[in-house]
Design a protein around this motif. Sequence first.
Motif, mmCIF file in Angstrom:
data_model
loop_
_atom_site.group_PDB
_atom_site.id
_atom_site.type_symbol
_atom_site.label_atom_id
_atom_site.label_comp_id
_atom_site.label_asym_id
_atom_site.label_seq_id
_atom_site.Cartn_x
_atom_site.Cartn_y
_atom_site.Cartn_z
ATOM 1 N N ALA A 69 -7.201 44.594 56.603
ATOM 2 C CA ALA A 69 -7.090 43.356 57.365
ATOM 3 C C ALA A 69 -8.432 42.635 57.406
ATOM 4 O O ALA A 69 -9.494 43.258 57.344
ATOM 5 C CB ALA A 69 -6.616 43.654 58.786
ATOM 6 N N ARG A 104 4.099 37.471 57.631
ATOM 7 C CA ARG A 104 3.917 38.444 58.712
ATOM 8 C C ARG A 104 5.227 38.593 59.465
ATOM 9 O O ARG A 104 6.035 37.679 59.541
ATOM 10 C CB ARG A 104 2.793 37.985 59.649
ATOM 11 C CG ARG A 104 2.236 39.089 60.552
ATOM 12 C CD ARG A 104 0.959 38.612 61.235
ATOM 13 N NE ARG A 104 0.347 39.660 62.046
ATOM 14 C CZ ARG A 104 0.575 39.798 63.346
ATOM 15 N NH1 ARG A 104 1.389 38.963 63.981
ATOM 16 N NH2 ARG A 104 -0.022 40.762 64.022
ATOM 17 N N GLY A 109 2.030 34.276 59.964
ATOM 18 C CA GLY A 109 1.185 34.240 58.767
ATOM 19 C C GLY A 109 2.057 34.022 57.552
ATOM 20 O O GLY A 109 3.128 34.619 57.424
ATOM 21 N N LEU A 130 -5.582 38.973 55.658
ATOM 22 C CA LEU A 130 -4.397 39.218 56.478
ATOM 23 C C LEU A 130 -4.814 39.625 57.887
ATOM 24 O O LEU A 130 -5.790 40.356 58.065
ATOM 25 C CB LEU A 130 -3.546 40.345 55.879
ATOM 26 C CG LEU A 130 -3.039 40.165 54.446
ATOM 27 C CD1 LEU A 130 -2.240 41.400 54.032
ATOM 28 C CD2 LEU A 130 -2.195 38.912 54.309
ATOM 29 N N TRP A 135 3.540 43.149 57.259
ATOM 30 C CA TRP A 135 3.755 42.021 56.372
ATOM 31 C C TRP A 135 4.839 42.377 55.355
ATOM 32 O O TRP A 135 5.050 43.550 55.045
ATOM 33 C CB TRP A 135 2.479 41.657 55.627
ATOM 34 C CG TRP A 135 1.409 41.062 56.484
ATOM 35 C CD1 TRP A 135 0.615 41.701 57.401
ATOM 36 C CD2 TRP A 135 1.019 39.688 56.522
ATOM 37 N NE1 TRP A 135 -0.244 40.829 58.003
ATOM 38 C CE2 TRP A 135 -0.028 39.578 57.481
ATOM 39 C CE3 TRP A 135 1.440 38.547 55.829
ATOM 40 C CZ2 TRP A 135 -0.644 38.362 57.757
ATOM 41 C CZ3 TRP A 135 0.817 37.342 56.103
ATOM 42 C CH2 TRP A 135 -0.204 37.255 57.057
#
Length: 284
Positions: A69, A104, A109, A130, A135
């Motif tokens: 991430a 997401r 997202g 991310l 996801w």
Amino acid sequence: MFFSSRPTTHRRALAAAGTAVALALTAVACGSSDDSASMPGMEHMATDKGLSDAQDGYRLTSSQRSLVAGKQADYRFTVTGPDGKPVTGFAVDQTKRMHFYAIRSDLTGFQHIHPAMAADGTWSAGLAALTPGEWRMFASFTPNTGSGKGKDFVLSRSVTAPGRATRTPLPAAAGSTRVDGYTVTVKGEPMAGMAHPLTVSVAKDGEPVTDLQPYLDTYAHLTAFHEGDAAFAHLHPTTKVNGNHGGPDLSFHAELPTAGNWRLFLQFRTGGTLHTAALTLRVG
């Protein structure tokens, strides 16, 4: 937040799974050899585009179960055919051989990427950073050889971005939204399982926009994801492209199979810049 999607001439809206599947999606570990089998209920969805990693002998495979991430990362994957070998022949659709989407689980997202393929059939999608959470990675393609020649496929796998994940409630349904100084308005009242026209209007400073530039052979690209399970649907544009003066009104053919909230992502280009507007559409 980073965004990016695709119109396909023959793609139908993808079926959405039930609430129980949605709850499982946010909690389950990802990346098994058959991603659909690892989620309750998914073993019955082999023919449902979007929420399975396999259909008609074609399979989306990847060794990556998680991505770091907060940093740019490459997601590598392969599409194998009924013979188990990597597929390397793909038809060009909207100027690209592969359209790749990352969404997401809470639909906050969204990225739309056109990855590059190596000679051995391995694709590499360069993702923007991310946020932590679950996801889903969608690959949309059309083989130009084999038993699936000429058929549109959308396959997906889930991926975890480790870290402290905060789930954001989906914004309420609304008829308009703003992005980069533009106001995007959506008109239409689609009903689940029925074809219905939608009209999208683009304005800036209260004035209609008439300088939309072509993007992927259309003036706007509209993708939708269903609240809860992140099922994918594409809304087909019907407005003809005629130079760099599209707008202000754009027409789409919508066929969303399931009632509930759908998060729409509209991409359009002006002055060489790509904009992505997001809003929630309620389907009865």
